[in-house]
Design an enzyme around this catalytic site. Structure first.
Site, PDB file in Angstrom:
ATOM      1  N   SER A   1       0.717  -1.707   0.284  1.00  0.00           N
ATOM      2  CA  SER A   1       0.223  -0.219   0.420  1.00  0.00           C
ATOM      3  C   SER A   1       0.898   0.751  -0.273  1.00  0.00           C
ATOM      4  O   SER A   1       1.577   1.322   0.648  1.00  0.00           O
ATOM      5  CB  SER A   1      -0.546  -0.403   0.891  1.00  0.00           C
ATOM      6  OG  SER A   1      -1.326   1.576   1.155  1.00  0.00           O
TER       7      SER A   1
ATOM      8  N   TYR B   1      -0.210  -0.245   9.947  1.00  0.00           N
ATOM      9  CA  TYR B   1      -0.690  -1.184   8.519  1.00  0.00           C
ATOM     10  C   TYR B   1       0.672  -0.978   7.780  1.00  0.00           C
ATOM     11  O   TYR B   1       0.700  -1.076   6.896  1.00  0.00           O
ATOM     12  CB  TYR B   1      -1.622  -0.233   8.366  1.00  0.00           C
ATOM     13  CG  TYR B   1      -2.582  -0.217   6.756  1.00  0.00           C
ATOM     14  CD1 TYR B   1      -3.247  -1.233   6.953  1.00  0.00           C
ATOM     15  CD2 TYR B   1      -2.286   0.487   5.611  1.00  0.00           C
ATOM     16  CE1 TYR B   1      -3.793  -1.660   5.321  1.00  0.00           C
ATOM     17  CE2 TYR B   1      -3.105   0.381   4.851  1.00  0.00           C
ATOM     18  CZ  TYR B   1      -3.716  -0.806   4.133  1.00  0.00           C
ATOM     19  OH  TYR B   1      -3.879  -1.004   2.964  1.00  0.00           O
TER      20      TYR B   1
ATOM     21  N   LYS C   1       2.598  -3.292   5.399  1.00  0.00           N
ATOM     22  CA  LYS C   1       2.988  -3.399   3.750  1.00  0.00           C
ATOM     23  C   LYS C   1       3.779  -3.213   3.416  1.00  0.00           C
ATOM     24  O   LYS C   1       4.289  -3.581   2.338  1.00  0.00           O
ATOM     25  CB  LYS C   1       1.901  -2.328   3.028  1.00  0.00           C
ATOM     26  CG  LYS C   1       0.015  -2.561   3.471  1.00  0.00           C
ATOM     27  CD  LYS C   1      -0.827  -3.940   3.132  1.00  0.00           C
ATOM     28  CE  LYS C   1      -1.894  -3.983   2.557  1.00  0.00           C
ATOM     29  NZ  LYS C   1      -1.679  -5.165   2.385  1.00  0.00           N
TER      30      LYS C   1
END
Ligand code: NAI
Length: 319
Positions: free
Chosen positions: A176, A189, A193
């Site tokens: 991401s 996150y 990622k």
């Protein structure tokens, strides 16, 4: 040709039969076996539908929890699997969580028991627990690392053993921009990622001699995960516009490995790591770093080393 929507049946993908007006050859999957994690909805469902529409046999994995990764819905995976079989494709559902070694083993076992092999793994399952870093507690960190980063290990490792034996495999990870570029409130996150970028780079190297290609996508699409951020009604970021890149990366004809492709709204680009020519001083001091910061950071003449060995070779030319 995007994945068909409900109500239309899959085109039969055969050599010599093209749905394109100019008769262009269709990239088919000829009974290959694909595992797509988190395929009960969102991007994963589209990836599964597209691969199945082109002849792949699918393991549709999903626990069916909330965006935060709470609860479970046994039916999420079977809904997509049923959608595929209703459209004339082949699919089985799997409700294991990717976040444990046993869960990962179980997903791959489902493929081996149902179809006898596994050729393709699309690691797509994901959750969000956003919080500014100073408020990040273990319950907000561990499940996010567990699903995205560890989950990719738990599912890919058992499939990897099989792919090495058969001398063929295609693996896609879902990274991401939130990690590659950074985004407020997504330390957990973003770290997970970007860990997947490292995993992609290493596995591309390890898989090369075994015919296994490993790449990552950094998608942008309107799903339940992003509807707050992107607006629920913006159709330009249709998740179906991400899946063609996944399908290409999973295809036998795809020879690139170690790439990170940014994809969304119909645009496909490549993220890459550039190294500036920098500043060289065998007597380096904190002050010379301070005084040469502009040279260190200047992008002109950057290179794109493909591996640690490339970087070392580049350094040795400066000695
Ligand atoms: P989504 O929430 O619709 O899909 C994620 C799926 O993963 C859900 O169906 C969920 O039940 C499943 N899942 C969660 N934990 C699981 C577990 N432990 N085991 C098995 N399945 C599990 O969200 P979306 O947008 O489709 O996300 C797909 C992937 O793309 C995620 O990895 C996400 O982080 C990534 N991504 C999405 C972006 C976007 O713009 N939508 C942007 C960047 C990355």
């Amino acid at each position: 040709m995007l994945a068909p929507s409900r109500g239309t049946t899959f085109q039969t993908v055969r050599r010599g039969h093209s749905p394109y007006p100019d008769g262009m050859e269709v990239l088919g999957f000829d009974g290959q076996v694909a595992v797509v994690t988190g395929a009960g909805g969102g991007l994963g469902r589209q990836h599964a539908l597209l691969l199945a529409s082109r002849g792949a046999r699918l393991v549709v994995n999903d626990v069916g929890g909330s965006v935060r990764g709470e609860g479970a819905d046994e039916d999420a995976a079977s809904r997509t699997a049923r959608e595929i079989t209703d459209l004339g494709g082949t699919a089985v559902a799997d409700t294991s969580s990717v976040a444990t070694p046993e869960g990962g083993e179980a997903v791959v076992r489902t493929a081996l028991e149902a179809f006898g092999t596994v050729d393709i793994v699309v690691n797509n399952a994901g959750i969000l627990r956003d919080k500014a870093f100073h408020n990040l507690t273990p319950d907000l960190l561990r499940p996010v690392l567990g699903v995205h980063l560890e989950g990719a290990f738990w599912v890919t490792r058992p499939a990897w053993a099989h792919m090495r034996e058969q001398g063929y495999g295609r693996v896609v990870f879902t990274t991401s921009s939130s990690g590659i570029l950074g985004n407020f409130g997504q330390a957990n996150y973003g770290a997970a990622k970007t860990g997947l970028v490292g995993l992609t780079r290493v596995l591309a190297i390890e898989g090369e001699r075994h015919g296994i290609r490993v790449n990552a996508i950094a998608p942008l699409a309107r799903t339940r995960m992003t509807e707050e951020l992107l607006g629920a009604s913006d159709d330009r970021l249709d998740p179906r516009l991400v899946s063609p890149v996944v399908a290409w990366l999973c295809h036998r004809a795809c020879t690139v490995s170690g790439d990170v492709l940014a994809v969304g709204g119909g645009r496909v680009s490549r993220f890459f790591t550039g190294l500036t020519p920098g500043y060289f001083d065998p007597g380096l001091t904190p002050e010379s770093v301070r005084d040469n910061l502009d040279r260190i950071r200047a992008e002109e003449g950057y290179t794109t080393p493909g591996s640690l060995a490339d970087e070392l070779a580049e350094l040795f030319t400066r000695f």
